[in-house]
Structure formats: structure tokens, C-alpha cells
Scaffold this motif. Structure first.
Motif, PDB file in Angstrom:
ATOM      1  N   GLN A 110       0.960  -1.208   0.086  1.00 29.14           N
ATOM      2  CA  GLN A 110       0.069   0.041   0.106  1.00 29.14           C
ATOM      3  C   GLN A 110       0.918   1.328   0.075  1.00 29.14           C
ATOM      4  O   GLN A 110       0.585   2.351  -0.670  1.00 29.14           O
ATOM      5  CB  GLN A 110      -0.957  -0.018   1.244  1.00 29.14           C
ATOM      6  N   GLN A 111       1.936   1.197   0.638  1.00 29.36           N
ATOM      7  CA  GLN A 111       2.854   2.337   0.776  1.00 29.36           C
ATOM      8  C   GLN A 111       3.429   2.600  -0.592  1.00 29.36           C
ATOM      9  O   GLN A 111       3.720   3.927  -0.905  1.00 29.36           O
ATOM     10  CB  GLN A 111       4.019   2.082   2.109  1.00 29.36           C
ATOM     11  N   GLN A 112       3.879   1.678  -1.175  1.00 23.98           N
ATOM     12  CA  GLN A 112       4.658   1.800  -2.511  1.00 23.98           C
ATOM     13  C   GLN A 112       3.576   2.501  -3.551  1.00 23.98           C
ATOM     14  O   GLN A 112       3.902   3.306  -4.334  1.00 23.98           O
ATOM     15  CB  GLN A 112       5.111   0.488  -3.035  1.00 23.98           C
ATOM     16  N   PHE A 113       2.461   1.792  -3.487  1.00 20.06           N
ATOM     17  CA  PHE A 113       1.430   2.366  -4.411  1.00 20.06           C
ATOM     18  C   PHE A 113       1.092   3.788  -4.120  1.00 20.06           C
ATOM     19  O   PHE A 113       0.938   4.564  -4.965  1.00 20.06           O
ATOM     20  CB  PHE A 113       0.136   1.542  -4.473  1.00 20.06           C
ATOM     21  N   ALA A 114       0.806   3.866  -2.786  1.00 17.33           N
ATOM     22  CA  ALA A 114       0.586   5.479  -2.504  1.00 17.33           C
ATOM     23  C   ALA A 114       1.441   6.495  -2.935  1.00 17.33           C
ATOM     24  O   ALA A 114       1.275   7.766  -3.328  1.00 17.33           O
ATOM     25  CB  ALA A 114       0.355   5.316  -0.706  1.00 17.33           C
ATOM     26  N   ARG A 115       2.720   6.054  -2.732  1.00 19.96           N
ATOM     27  CA  ARG A 115       3.741   6.926  -3.445  1.00 19.96           C
ATOM     28  C   ARG A 115       3.501   7.216  -4.752  1.00 19.96           C
ATOM     29  O   ARG A 115       3.777   8.543  -5.464  1.00 19.96           O
ATOM     30  CB  ARG A 115       5.156   6.511  -2.971  1.00 19.96           C
ATOM     31  N   TRP A 116       3.302   6.294  -5.562  1.00 17.77           N
ATOM     32  CA  TRP A 116       3.298   6.587  -7.399  1.00 17.77           C
ATOM     33  C   TRP A 116       2.029   7.176  -7.579  1.00 17.77           C
ATOM     34  O   TRP A 116       2.206   8.075  -8.411  1.00 17.77           O
ATOM     35  CB  TRP A 116       3.096   5.037  -7.732  1.00 17.77           C
ATOM     36  N   VAL A 117       0.898   7.162  -6.680  1.00 19.74           N
ATOM     37  CA  VAL A 117      -0.224   7.857  -7.217  1.00 19.74           C
ATOM     38  C   VAL A 117      -0.387   9.109  -6.274  1.00 19.74           C
ATOM     39  O   VAL A 117      -1.576   9.712  -6.670  1.00 19.74           O
ATOM     40  CB  VAL A 117      -1.425   6.972  -7.259  1.00 19.74           C
ATOM     41  N   SER A 156      -2.546   9.142   0.012  1.00 22.86           N
ATOM     42  CA  SER A 156      -1.871   8.640   1.303  1.00 22.86           C
ATOM     43  C   SER A 156      -2.211   7.213   1.398  1.00 22.86           C
ATOM     44  O   SER A 156      -3.061   6.738   0.932  1.00 22.86           O
ATOM     45  CB  SER A 156      -2.447   9.323   2.512  1.00 22.86           C
ATOM     46  N   GLN A 157      -1.097   6.493   2.147  1.00 31.25           N
ATOM     47  CA  GLN A 157      -1.209   4.846   2.432  1.00 31.25           C
ATOM     48  C   GLN A 157      -2.699   4.772   3.496  1.00 31.25           C
ATOM     49  O   GLN A 157      -3.186   3.846   2.972  1.00 31.25           O
ATOM     50  CB  GLN A 157      -0.062   4.497   3.288  1.00 31.25           C
TER      51      GLN A 157
END
Length: 79
Positions: free
Chosen positions: A24-31, A34-35
Motif C-alpha cells: 500500500q505504501q509503495q502504491f500510495a507514493r506512485w499515485v 496517502s497510504q
């Protein structure tokens, strides 16, 4: 019906994210979401914003209708 789309979005989001093996954290950074928003969205606890739906659709190269459970991955209407 809004809750139905929110639940579909959460389920599909988690499925797409885990297929790409993203946390979730990785994806949150990409888009740039927030996580915690990702986590709440995947649980169907919060209704996604229009901008979040568009960001997720662009990232995974799927339609917004697919993310909301309106159409399947082949663009066929579900309901």
C-alpha cells in the motif's frame, strides 16, 4: 448504489495492487495518495474521490468504469 461502487472499487484496487506486488505504501507514493486513504479505500470504508479514481485508472491502465465495478475488464457492462 454508491456503497456498492465503493466496495467494488476497494476490491478491484486491492486485486490490481497485489497483482503488481506493490505494498500500500509503495502504491500510495506512485499515485500521490496517502497510504491510509489506500487502506480505507481497499476496505470500502471511504468513497474514493474522482481524482483518486482517475489516478488509479491511469496507473493500472484500466477504465474508471472497471474500477467502480460497472464494466468488466473487457469493457462489457456488468449491470
Amino acid at each position: 448504489r454508491g456503497k456498492e461502487y465503493t466496495m467494488a472499487f476497494g476490491k478491484i484496487l486491492k486485486e490490481l495492487r497485489t497483482k503488481k506486488q506493490l505494498s500500500q505504501q509503495q502504491f500510495a507514493r506512485w499515485v500521490n495518495i496517502s497510504q491510509s486513504a489506500i487502506a480505507q479505500g481497499e476496505l470500502g470504508k471511504t468513497e474514493p474521490t474522482a481524482s483518486a479514481i482517475v489516478s488509479v485508472a491511469l496507473f493500472f491502465d484500466v477504465s474508471c468504469d472497471y474500477l467502480l465495478g460497472i464494466k468488466d475488464e473487457f469493457d462489457n457492462k456488468i449491470k
